[in-house]
Design a protein around this motif. Structure first.
Motif, mmCIF file in Angstrom:
data_model
loop_
_atom_site.group_PDB
_atom_site.id
_atom_site.type_symbol
_atom_site.label_atom_id
_atom_site.label_comp_id
_atom_site.label_asym_id
_atom_site.label_seq_id
_atom_site.Cartn_x
_atom_site.Cartn_y
_atom_site.Cartn_z
ATOM 1 N N HIS A 20 0.857 -1.193 0.000
ATOM 2 C CA HIS A 20 0.000 0.000 0.000
ATOM 3 C C HIS A 20 0.886 1.233 0.000
ATOM 4 C CE1 HIS A 20 -3.210 2.651 2.224
ATOM 5 N NE2 HIS A 20 -2.750 3.221 1.117
ATOM 6 N N HIS A 22 1.894 5.163 -2.454
ATOM 7 C CA HIS A 22 1.517 6.129 -3.497
ATOM 8 C C HIS A 22 2.780 6.756 -4.073
ATOM 9 C CE1 HIS A 22 -2.663 6.002 -2.037
ATOM 10 N NE2 HIS A 22 -2.095 5.908 -0.838
ATOM 11 N N TRP A 59 -2.249 2.656 -4.341
ATOM 12 C CA TRP A 59 -3.683 2.693 -4.031
ATOM 13 C C TRP A 59 -4.320 4.011 -4.469
ATOM 14 C CZ3 TRP A 59 -5.782 0.147 1.064
ATOM 15 C CH2 TRP A 59 -5.259 -1.145 1.196
ATOM 16 N N LYS A 131 -9.770 0.474 -5.548
ATOM 17 C CA LYS A 131 -9.646 1.194 -4.282
ATOM 18 C C LYS A 131 -10.982 1.861 -3.953
ATOM 19 C CE LYS A 131 -8.015 4.244 -1.157
ATOM 20 N NZ LYS A 131 -6.814 5.038 -1.330
ATOM 21 N N HIS A 193 -5.303 0.840 6.791
ATOM 22 C CA HIS A 193 -5.295 1.860 7.855
ATOM 23 C C HIS A 193 -5.835 1.398 9.191
ATOM 24 C CE1 HIS A 193 -4.279 4.627 4.811
ATOM 25 N NE2 HIS A 193 -5.461 5.003 4.441
ATOM 26 N N ASP A 250 2.439 3.741 2.591
ATOM 27 C CA ASP A 250 1.368 4.733 2.481
ATOM 28 C C ASP A 250 1.888 6.174 2.515
ATOM 29 O OD1 ASP A 250 -1.202 5.573 2.048
ATOM 30 O OD2 ASP A 250 -1.712 5.623 4.172
ATOM 31 N N THR A 252 1.692 9.721 1.341
ATOM 32 C CA THR A 252 0.631 10.461 0.651
ATOM 33 C C THR A 252 0.946 11.941 0.453
ATOM 34 O OG1 THR A 252 -0.469 10.845 2.752
ATOM 35 C CG2 THR A 252 -1.227 8.958 1.465
#
Ligand SMILES: [Zn+2]
Length: 301
Positions: A20, A22, A59, A131, A193, A250, A252
């Motif tokens: 997971h 980005h 994701w 997603k 999460h 993750d 972001t």
């Protein structure tokens, strides 16, 4: 097979995976923090590859600047397998006009992106997962429409559904809807999460359903997830759920890029898993489980 941006792959070839993360992301909720620089994405992937990383699952869904046109070139340049997402995030991450034009035909959009190609990518670059996102302690009307379409696209393609949980909440509602109401098998759902809500009894219950739990967030130093990561893993491993766990960075925001990023999973988290829980657990969480979670039968696609 696992559907990467460069084509379908034997899961045995997938390798060490950040399940997971980005490379590209844009949201009106994160002004000035856009991940939109292919050169920065390439640096992240080169560092990840140098630390032993072989695969990364992005994701970022439809309409959030997922960099679809750049992903194939980045995968070729760095040798890291990339899986792209279709689907939609919460409504707050979009301009209202964009959503108004999308609701009709949402399942068709997701299915086409999984089978034909991403709308914003060169021909033939396809998504490998769907997603979606829950809301805080509940599921609102936008969420329910998106999840209905995601379930339909899953049944058409076999693709897994990856779920953002707002501050780790509403996972039981998500499973009731996707699995209970729409018949998606729990092992085709990846719950993200959850470690933002360190409720270990709940985590054990969710893992017992058969869904995968993506423990993510080492890239986000401003979240408390790091504080709970190893206690969460311990609770789930001791309850016999090691085969349901995935790990992801993750990343972001631009700010988070200055944190250790995906490489941290390999240089820090993985070795400590093996020290604390026995050799082989990092391979289970970073190699075996992601290959199983992302794979779909060839006939389904
Ligand atoms: Zn994410």
């Amino acid at each position: 097979m696992i559907r990467t941006v460069l084509g379908d792959l034997d899961p045995a070839e997938f390798g060490v995976c950040d399940a997971h993360d980005h490379l590209f992301l844009r949201s009106p909720r994160l002004p000035g923090e856009e991940l939109d620089d292919p050169a920065a994405a390439e640096r992240v992937l080169r560092d990840f590859a140098a630390a032993g990383g072989r695969a990364l699952v992005q994701w970022t869904p439809y309409g959030m600047g997922r960099g679809a046109a750049d992903l194939p070139g980045l995968s070729r340049a760095t040798g890291v397998h990339l899986v792209a997402a279709t689907g939609l995030h919460q409504a707050v991450h979009y301009e209202p006009e964009l959503l108004a034009g999308l609701y009709e035909g949402l399942a068709e959009l997701f299915t086409a992106e999984l089978t034909t190609g991403l709308r914003d990518a060169p021909a033939g670059v396809r998504a490998g997962l769907i997603k979606v996102a829950g809301d805080y302690h509940g599921l609102g009307p936008h969420t329910r429409r998106v999840m209905a379409a995601a379930a339909e696209a899953h049944h058409a393609t076999g693709a897994p559904i990856a779920v953002h949980h707002e501050l780790g909440t509403a996972a039981p509602d998500v499973l009731d809807l996707l699995c209970g109401q729409y018949g998606v098998p729990a092992h085709r759902v990846i719950l993200g999460h959850l470690n933002r809500l360190p409720d270990l009894r709940l985590h054990r219950h969710l893992a017992g359903s058969g869904a995968y739990l993506a423990l993510d967030g080492p890239s986000r130093a401003h979240h408390a997830t790091d504080h709970h990561l190893f206690d969460t893993v311990a609770a789930l491993v001791e309850a016999g759920h090691a085969d349901r766990l995935l790990l992801g960075g993750d990343t972001t925001t631009r700010t988070a890029r200055h944190s250790p990023g995906p490489t941290h999973l390999l240089t820090s988290v993985g070795p400590r898993l093996d020290r604390e829980f026995g050799p082989g657990l990092s391979r289970r969480l970073l190699v075996t489980n992601p290959a199983e979670a992302l794979a779909v039968p060839r006939s389904a696609a």
